[in-house]
Motif scaffolding. Structure first.
Motif, PDB file in Angstrom:
ATOM      1  N   LEU A   1     -16.132   2.354  14.016  1.00 18.66           N
ATOM      2  CA  LEU A   1     -15.107   1.390  14.379  1.00 18.66           C
ATOM      3  C   LEU A   1     -13.758   2.039  14.126  1.00 18.66           C
ATOM      4  CD1 LEU A   1     -15.088  -1.704  15.130  1.00 18.66           C
ATOM      5  CD2 LEU A   1     -14.560  -2.089  12.727  1.00 18.66           C
ATOM      6  N   PHE A   2     -12.857   1.975  15.118  1.00 15.51           N
ATOM      7  CA  PHE A   2     -11.543   2.577  14.927  1.00 15.51           C
ATOM      8  C   PHE A   2     -10.703   1.694  14.015  1.00 15.51           C
ATOM      9  CE2 PHE A   2      -7.183   3.660  16.129  1.00 15.51           C
ATOM     10  CZ  PHE A   2      -7.250   5.032  16.009  1.00 15.51           C
ATOM     11  N   VAL A   3     -10.213   2.255  12.900  1.00 12.02           N
ATOM     12  CA  VAL A   3      -9.460   1.433  11.955  1.00 12.02           C
ATOM     13  C   VAL A   3      -8.029   1.910  11.771  1.00 12.02           C
ATOM     14  CG1 VAL A   3     -11.469   0.667  10.666  1.00 12.02           C
ATOM     15  CG2 VAL A   3     -10.300   2.765   9.993  1.00 12.02           C
ATOM     16  N   GLY A   4      -7.592   2.900  12.568  1.00 16.20           N
ATOM     17  CA  GLY A   4      -6.217   3.367  12.446  1.00 16.20           C
ATOM     18  C   GLY A   4      -5.964   4.013  11.097  1.00 16.20           C
ATOM     19  N   THR A   5      -4.838   3.668  10.489  1.00 16.01           N
ATOM     20  CA  THR A   5      -4.447   4.352   9.256  1.00 16.01           C
ATOM     21  C   THR A   5      -4.910   3.609   8.007  1.00 16.01           C
ATOM     22  OG1 THR A   5      -2.338   3.247   9.445  1.00 16.01           O
ATOM     23  CG2 THR A   5      -2.436   5.494  10.246  1.00 16.01           C
ATOM     24  N   GLU A   6      -5.863   2.686   8.153  1.00 13.48           N
ATOM     25  CA  GLU A   6      -6.331   1.905   7.005  1.00 13.48           C
ATOM     26  C   GLU A   6      -6.750   2.767   5.816  1.00 13.48           C
ATOM     27  OE1 GLU A   6      -6.402  -1.287   5.849  1.00 13.48           O
ATOM     28  OE2 GLU A   6      -4.978  -1.264   7.516  1.00 13.48           O
ATOM     29  N   TRP A   7      -7.556   3.805   6.112  1.00 13.52           N
ATOM     30  CA  TRP A   7      -8.092   4.619   5.020  1.00 13.52           C
ATOM     31  C   TRP A   7      -6.983   5.331   4.272  1.00 13.52           C
ATOM     32  CZ3 TRP A   7     -12.159   2.459   3.957  1.00 13.52           C
ATOM     33  CH2 TRP A   7     -13.198   2.229   4.855  1.00 13.52           C
ATOM     34  N   TYR A   8      -5.972   5.790   5.045  1.00 11.75           N
ATOM     35  CA  TYR A   8      -4.862   6.488   4.393  1.00 11.75           C
ATOM     36  C   TYR A   8      -4.166   5.556   3.418  1.00 11.75           C
ATOM     37  CZ  TYR A   8      -5.461  10.263   7.660  1.00 11.75           C
ATOM     38  OH  TYR A   8      -5.981  11.303   8.353  1.00 11.75           O
ATOM     39  N   LYS A   9      -3.971   4.299   3.884  1.00 14.86           N
ATOM     40  CA  LYS A   9      -3.324   3.317   3.039  1.00 14.86           C
ATOM     41  C   LYS A   9      -4.156   3.108   1.771  1.00 14.86           C
ATOM     42  CE  LYS A   9      -0.310  -0.401   3.893  1.00 14.86           C
ATOM     43  NZ  LYS A   9       0.445  -0.976   4.969  1.00 14.86           N
ATOM     44  N   LYS A  10      -5.472   2.961   1.986  1.00 17.52           N
ATOM     45  CA  LYS A  10      -6.358   2.708   0.860  1.00 17.52           C
ATOM     46  C   LYS A  10      -6.327   3.877  -0.138  1.00 17.52           C
ATOM     47  CE  LYS A  10     -11.108   1.825  -0.313  1.00 17.52           C
ATOM     48  NZ  LYS A  10     -12.440   2.279   0.032  1.00 17.52           N
ATOM     49  N   VAL A  11      -6.442   5.093   0.415  1.00 17.36           N
ATOM     50  CA  VAL A  11      -6.478   6.265  -0.458  1.00 17.36           C
ATOM     51  C   VAL A  11      -5.150   6.451  -1.178  1.00 17.36           C
ATOM     52  CG1 VAL A  11      -6.597   8.780  -0.447  1.00 17.36           C
ATOM     53  CG2 VAL A  11      -8.289   7.454   0.800  1.00 17.36           C
ATOM     54  N   LEU A  12      -4.034   6.255  -0.454  1.00 17.16           N
ATOM     55  CA  LEU A  12      -2.723   6.460  -1.077  1.00 17.16           C
ATOM     56  C   LEU A  12      -2.454   5.424  -2.161  1.00 17.16           C
ATOM     57  CD1 LEU A  12      -0.541   7.365   2.009  1.00 17.16           C
ATOM     58  CD2 LEU A  12      -1.017   8.819   0.057  1.00 17.16           C
ATOM     59  N   HIS A  13      -3.134   4.270  -2.067  1.00 18.39           N
ATOM     60  CA  HIS A  13      -2.932   3.249  -3.095  1.00 18.39           C
ATOM     61  C   HIS A  13      -4.051   3.219  -4.120  1.00 18.39           C
ATOM     62  CE1 HIS A  13      -0.059   1.504  -0.076  1.00 18.39           C
ATOM     63  NE2 HIS A  13       0.651   1.482  -1.187  1.00 18.39           N
ATOM     64  N   ASP A  14      -4.954   4.209  -4.047  1.00 19.25           N
ATOM     65  CA  ASP A  14      -6.085   4.247  -4.977  1.00 19.25           C
ATOM     66  C   ASP A  14      -5.614   4.779  -6.330  1.00 19.25           C
ATOM     67  OD1 ASP A  14      -8.363   4.666  -6.385  1.00 19.25           O
ATOM     68  OD2 ASP A  14      -9.336   5.966  -4.919  1.00 19.25           O
ATOM     69  N   TYR A  15      -5.673   3.915  -7.362  1.00 16.63           N
ATOM     70  CA  TYR A  15      -5.120   4.344  -8.650  1.00 16.63           C
ATOM     71  C   TYR A  15      -5.940   5.487  -9.260  1.00 16.63           C
ATOM     72  CZ  TYR A  15      -8.860   1.802 -11.016  1.00 16.63           C
ATOM     73  OH  TYR A  15     -10.074   1.399 -11.457  1.00 16.63           O
ATOM     74  N   ARG A  16      -7.250   5.558  -8.909  1.00 17.08           N
ATOM     75  CA  ARG A  16      -8.048   6.656  -9.460  1.00 17.08           C
ATOM     76  C   ARG A  16      -7.608   8.003  -8.892  1.00 17.08           C
ATOM     77  NH1 ARG A  16     -13.557   3.783  -8.308  1.00 17.08           N
ATOM     78  NH2 ARG A  16     -12.128   3.179  -6.670  1.00 17.08           N
ATOM     79  N   LEU A  17      -7.149   7.951  -7.608  1.00 17.66           N
ATOM     80  CA  LEU A  17      -6.626   9.177  -7.018  1.00 17.66           C
ATOM     81  C   LEU A  17      -5.310   9.558  -7.677  1.00 17.66           C
ATOM     82  CD1 LEU A  17      -6.977  10.909  -4.032  1.00 17.66           C
ATOM     83  CD2 LEU A  17      -4.675  10.037  -4.041  1.00 17.66           C
TER      84      LEU A  17
END
Lengths: 267, 290, 92
Positions: free
Chosen positions: B46-62
């Protein structure tokens, strides 16, 4: 620092450098029960049982054979494709040369973890999973750029007049390259082969991900043993000692040229 | 620039391009594709655009892993650079000692990375390791599998043990390149050994030390196998560095989308670093001041 | 051998083709009329190829920073990025 102090400092440092390695050798000469029983500074009852086990159990020694096979394939591929390219970079100026050189370099610096998923999918799709050639090709990602980089450094040290004279004498480029130029940079080819060998030999991630059983390298055999229950420390230490041997042997042969490879900052 | 202008040289470069394109460009494009989609099942995405980037950039563990990574690299550099220079200064200038020192220094550099982890895992264990047992006998409760601080000490000790020789080898190569006249001049002026170091040796080593600094920074930034074998990223997540976290997401959990986005962000960080590295190296190569 | 495992979509295909075309175009341009290095506002002397690379990559950094630090629409960041690439190409 005065002369005597320097020597003492260096001696202490080298002592600390050897200590962890010595400890592993110590472990490798003892049985597991002995290791877990008492802590001794040297093997009181040295045994070569662990070494015998590794050299006779095919699940262990085939790991070494697999590693050596893909490392050799990789070194051959890297040298073959890198030699002409390094010559081009050192002798000619062409469109995009600096950009390509930099792009090659980025692959040496790229985190291997980034390439793991696509590599797994790619090699599954083309049916190369669990083969030596898959690992060898994957290691080209960082070894080909490394080889180009080191070789270019050595080739730039050879005066251009040699090429020009040979061409005036009627040599074709391939003939000049193979009969005159490669013998001239023999040492460079040796050092490059050494570094390709080493970096392919020390790599763990790709080798572990791209193999299952047929081409499983020694590093993967070792890490899987660590997670297994009933860990045999003696055996693990022995396997570790045996992975150091090839490197230690090769250092001795290139010791006089090694400093130059490091000095160029090209490792 | 006195190279021969000749675009036919492209043909010599083609084999390298084919090989590296196969193992770099195809995977990179694949990672871009993964990072923009939610892969539900093989073949179904499923095409989700930049969702993952947003999620990863806001991931506190990262974020934690990133800060941990910077702290680790900084600590390692702070120890390795001065120590490496000291060793290079102490190394013999002539005789059989040179060969011996060079070979000894190179030894840790050529041990497979997972074996490095294994060596240290054995060495620091409280029950069977020399270091662990000795320090516990001194009355310090040391256990790198339970106490975060001990795990950090162990990982940094290992890294320093593993890579200081590289700094020393580079610094030594720089020292050897200083002409003898400089030292004679300093001797005539009656300069102390500290002044000789500060005004002659250090400036002359600037090029190689820059290379050492950048190489060490980049490689420590990519560290994976050694801490993975030694601590497995633990205790908790206290030694989970960027590569270990990435492998956890992408391989162990098979989250291809977030894994892809993470990979690209990581790659862009390293790309910036290598660009700086390359620019500096070009200048060092031309003998300019860095 | 299929390409299914690569999970191509239209946007990523367009993106990759656009970058490929830009690089090819740049190569052809430089082959036909090679240009010399010059100093602009960037701290290093650059050729148009260098500037294209620097522009593209730094535009990506802008997108990521935008995504990580703000909640505004990414289209604004895209405009900023394109503007930045043009600026670097012209005056960098």
């Amino acid at each position: 620092m005065k002369g005597k102090k320097k020597t003492i400092f260096l001696a202490i440092y080298f002592g600390l450098l050897f200590l962890p390695i010595y400890w592993m050798i110590n472990m490798s000469l003892r049985t597991n029960a002995d290791i877990l029983g008492t802590l001794t500074l040297y093997p009181e009852d040295p045994t070569f049982r662990n070494y015998v086990k590794i050299f006779t159990d095919s699940s262990w020694y085939s790991g070494y054979i697999n590693s050596i096979i893909y490392v050799t394939i990789n070194t051959l591929i890297s040298l073959t494709v890198a030699l002409p390219a390094a010559y081009a970079f050192s002798r000619y100026q062409f469109v995009g040369d600096k950009q390509i050189f930099f792009w090659l370099l980025t692959n040496r610096m790229a985190p291997s973890a980034v390439f793991l998923i696509p590599f797994f999918q790619l090699y599954s799709t083309i049916g190369l999973m669990d083969t030596h050639i898959a690992v060898a090709l994957a290691h080209c990602l960082f070894n080909v750029p490394l080889a180009v980089w080191i070789l270019e450094g050595f080739m730039s040290g050879i005066p251009r007049e040699i090429d020009e004279t040979a061409f005036i004498d009627g040599y074709s480029l391939p003939r000049f390259f193979i009969t005159i130029f490669i013998p001239l940079i023999r040492a460079g080819v040796g050092v490059t082969a050494f570094f390709c060998f080493m970096f392919s030999w020390v790599e763990l991630l790709f080798a572990r991900t791209l193999t299952v059983t047929n081409a499983k390298p020694i590093s993967a055999v070792m890490t899987r043993t660590i997670s297994a229950t009933g860990l045999d420390w003696g055996l693990l230490a022995t396997a570790g000692v045996l992975t150091i041997v090839p490197g230690a042997l090769v250092i001795w042969f290139v010791r006089n040229h090694m400093a130059k490879g490091f000095a160029l900052g090209r490792v | 620039m006195n190279k021969w202008g000749d675009n036919k040289a492209w043909f010599l470069v083609i084999p390298v391009l084919v090989f590296v394109a196969f193992s770099a460009i195809i995977p990179l494009m694949t990672v871009i594709n993964y990072s923009l989609q939610d892969i539900l099942a093989p073949g179904k995405a499923l095409f989700v655009g930049t969702e993952w980037y947003k999620k990863v950039l806001h991931d506190y563990r990262l974020h934690d892993a990133l800060w941990r990574q910077f702290l680790f690299s900084a600590l390692v550099l702070l120890i390795e650079m001065p120590l490496g220079i000291l060793i290079a200064l102490a190394m013999p200038k002539k005789g059989w000692g040179i060969s011996f020192s060079l070979v000894t220094l190179a030894l840790p550099l050529l041990i497979p990375w997972n074996t490095i982890g294994t060596i240290w895992m054995i060495f620091v264990r409280p029950d069977i390791g020399l270091f662990g047992a000795a320090i516990n006998n001194l009355g310090v409760a040391f256990d790198h599998t339970r106490r975060p601080l001990d795990a950090w000490v162990t990982v940094i000790l290992m890294e320093v043990w593993h890579w200081t020789p590289l700094v020393a080898l580079l610094a030594y190569a720089g020292l050897r390149a200083i002409p003898e006249v400089y030292y004679q001049a300093a001797k005539i002026d009656g300069a102390s050994s500290w002044k000789t170091f500060y005004y002659i040796q250090l400036p002359k080593m600037r090029g190689v030390l820059t290379i050492a600094l950048l190489l060490r920074f980049m490689d420590s930034f990519l560290i994976y196998a050694e801490p993975f074998v030694l601590t497995g990223g633990g205790p908790g997540n206290t030694t989970t560095f960027l590569s270990i976290y990435l492998v956890k997401i992408a391989v162990l959990q098979m989250d291809l989308g977030p894994g892809g986005a993470f990979s690209l962000i990581y790659f862009l960080i390293v790309l910036l670093l290598s660009f700086i590295f390359y620019q500096v190296l070009q200048r060092v190569g031309k003998g300019e001041k860095v | 051998m299929t390409l299914e495992w690569m999970y191509w979509t239209l946007p990523t295909a367009i993106f990759c083709i656009a970058i490929f075309l830009a690089l090819t175009g740049m190569t052809i341009w430089q082959t036909v009329s090679p240009s010399v290095e010059r100093r602009g506002f960037l701290p290093i002397p650059t050729t148009p190829g260098d500037r294209l690379f620097i522009g593209l990559v730094s535009a990506l950094y802008i997108q990521l920073a935008w995504l990580g630090l703000t909640d505004l629409s990414l289209w604004i960041a895209l405009l900023v990025g394109v503007g930045w690439i043009v600026a670097v190409m012209l005056w960098g």
